[in-house]
Design a protein around this motif. Structure first.
Motif, short mmCIF file in Angstrom:
data_model
loop_
_atom_site.label_atom_id
_atom_site.label_comp_id
_atom_site.label_asym_id
_atom_site.label_seq_id
_atom_site.Cartn_x
_atom_site.Cartn_y
_atom_site.Cartn_z
N LYS A 117 -34.49 11.93 40.11
CA LYS A 117 -34.93 12.26 38.75
C LYS A 117 -36.41 12.63 38.74
O LYS A 117 -36.80 13.56 38.02
CB LYS A 117 -34.67 11.08 37.81
CG LYS A 117 -33.22 10.98 37.37
CD LYS A 117 -32.92 9.74 36.55
CE LYS A 117 -33.60 9.72 35.24
NZ LYS A 117 -33.16 8.60 34.38
N LYS A 172 -23.54 9.43 31.62
CA LYS A 172 -24.34 10.25 32.52
C LYS A 172 -25.82 10.27 32.16
O LYS A 172 -26.18 10.22 31.00
CB LYS A 172 -23.86 11.69 32.49
CG LYS A 172 -22.51 11.93 33.05
CD LYS A 172 -22.26 13.43 33.02
CE LYS A 172 -20.85 13.80 33.30
NZ LYS A 172 -20.65 15.22 33.24
N ASP A 173 -26.64 10.39 33.20
CA ASP A 173 -28.04 10.75 33.06
C ASP A 173 -28.11 12.25 33.30
O ASP A 173 -27.33 12.78 34.09
CB ASP A 173 -28.87 10.10 34.18
CG ASP A 173 -29.46 8.77 33.80
OD1 ASP A 173 -29.40 8.40 32.63
OD2 ASP A 173 -29.99 8.11 34.70
N ALA A 174 -29.04 12.92 32.67
CA ALA A 174 -29.19 14.35 32.93
C ALA A 174 -30.63 14.77 32.68
O ALA A 174 -31.33 14.21 31.83
CB ALA A 174 -28.26 15.16 32.03
N ASN A 203 -32.56 18.58 32.19
CA ASN A 203 -32.28 20.01 32.12
C ASN A 203 -33.52 20.79 31.73
O ASN A 203 -34.51 20.24 31.26
CB ASN A 203 -31.11 20.30 31.18
CG ASN A 203 -31.38 19.94 29.75
OD1 ASN A 203 -32.44 20.24 29.21
ND2 ASN A 203 -30.43 19.30 29.10
N VAL A 208 -28.49 22.33 33.69
CA VAL A 208 -28.36 20.88 33.59
C VAL A 208 -28.07 20.28 34.97
O VAL A 208 -27.17 20.72 35.68
CB VAL A 208 -27.21 20.49 32.63
CG1 VAL A 208 -27.08 18.99 32.50
CG2 VAL A 208 -27.41 21.15 31.27
N SER A 217 -26.94 16.72 36.23
CA SER A 217 -26.47 15.44 35.72
C SER A 217 -25.78 14.65 36.83
O SER A 217 -25.22 15.23 37.76
CB SER A 217 -25.51 15.64 34.55
OG SER A 217 -24.37 16.36 34.94
N GLN A 218 -25.82 13.35 36.70
CA GLN A 218 -25.17 12.51 37.69
C GLN A 218 -23.78 12.14 37.19
O GLN A 218 -23.61 11.67 36.07
CB GLN A 218 -25.97 11.25 37.99
CG GLN A 218 -25.37 10.49 39.16
CD GLN A 218 -26.22 9.36 39.65
OE1 GLN A 218 -26.67 8.55 38.86
NE2 GLN A 218 -26.42 9.28 40.95
N SER A 219 -22.80 12.36 38.05
CA SER A 219 -21.42 12.04 37.67
C SER A 219 -21.11 10.58 37.96
O SER A 219 -21.92 9.86 38.54
CB SER A 219 -20.45 12.95 38.45
OG SER A 219 -20.51 12.64 39.83
#
Length: 162
Positions: A32, A61-63, A65, A94, A96-98
C-alpha cells in the motif's frame, strides 16, 4: 476408522491460510505504501485532473486507485466554450486486495448512457503482492491511459452504423 490419512490435507490447509495471511500482511505493511507513493508521484508530476484515492471497506477489500475527477486545467477554458461538452468523471485504475491476498488491478470506465455494466470495467491482471513494484505500477498506469484514450476517442471502425 483411520483418520491419519488426513494429516497431509490438514497441513496443506494450514499452509494455505498462512500464505493468505502473509500476503495480507505484505499488502498492509509494504505494498500500500509503494502504491500510494508511486501514484501520488505520478499525480504530482502530471497534473491532468486525477487524484489518488484510498478505500478501506470494513471487513472487505482494501483498494488504492488513481481516478479522474476533473479536466486538465489548460483544457477547462476550451471546454467551457462548448455548451454541450460534458466531462464524465470516474475513470479509475484500481489496485485492490482480494480475499486470498492477491492484488487485482482493474480499470473502471466512466459510466454514460452508452456504456453497459459489462463494458464498464476491464481487469488488467491478478498479482501476488510481492510482485507489485514501482515499475509494474507505472506500466499499469500507462496501460490505463491507453485504454482511457481508446474509450474517449474510440476507433470509428468499431462503431455500428459508420
Amino acid at each position: 476408522m483411520n483418520i491419519e490419512y488426513l494429516n497431509e490435507r490438514i497441513n496443506d490447509y494450514k499452509n494455505s491460510i498462512e500464505t493468505v495471511v502473509k500476503k495480507k500482511k505484505l499488502w498492509k505493511n509494504e505494498v500500500k505504501t509503494v502504491l500510494r507513493n508511486t501514484l501520488n508521484a505520478i499525480v504530482d508530476k502530471y497534473k491532468i485532473g486525477w487524484r489518488v484515492q484510498e478505500l478501506d471497506w470494513i471487513g472487505a477489500k482494501d483498494a488504492i486507485n488513481i481516478i479522474f475527477d476533473s479536466l486538465p486545467v489548460e483544457l477547462i477554458e476550451q471546454t467551457n466554450e462548448l455548451a454541450n461538452y460534458q466531462f464524465l468523471q470516474g475513470g479509475a485504475l484500481v489496485f485492490s486486495q482480494s480475499y486470498n491476498g492477491n492484488v487485482v488491478i482493474t480499470i473502471l470506465f466512466p459510466l454514460n448512457d452508452q456504456t453497459s455494466l459489462e463494458d464498464s470495467s476491464m481487469e488488467l491482471g491478478v498479482y501476488n503482492p510481492k510482485d507489485i513494484s514501482e515499475k509494474l505500477i507505472v506500466e499499469k498506469v500507462d496501460e490505463f491511459l491507453k485504454e482511457i484514450i481508446k474509450w474517449e476517442v474510440p476507433n470509428q471502425k468499431n462503431k455500428l452504423g459508420y
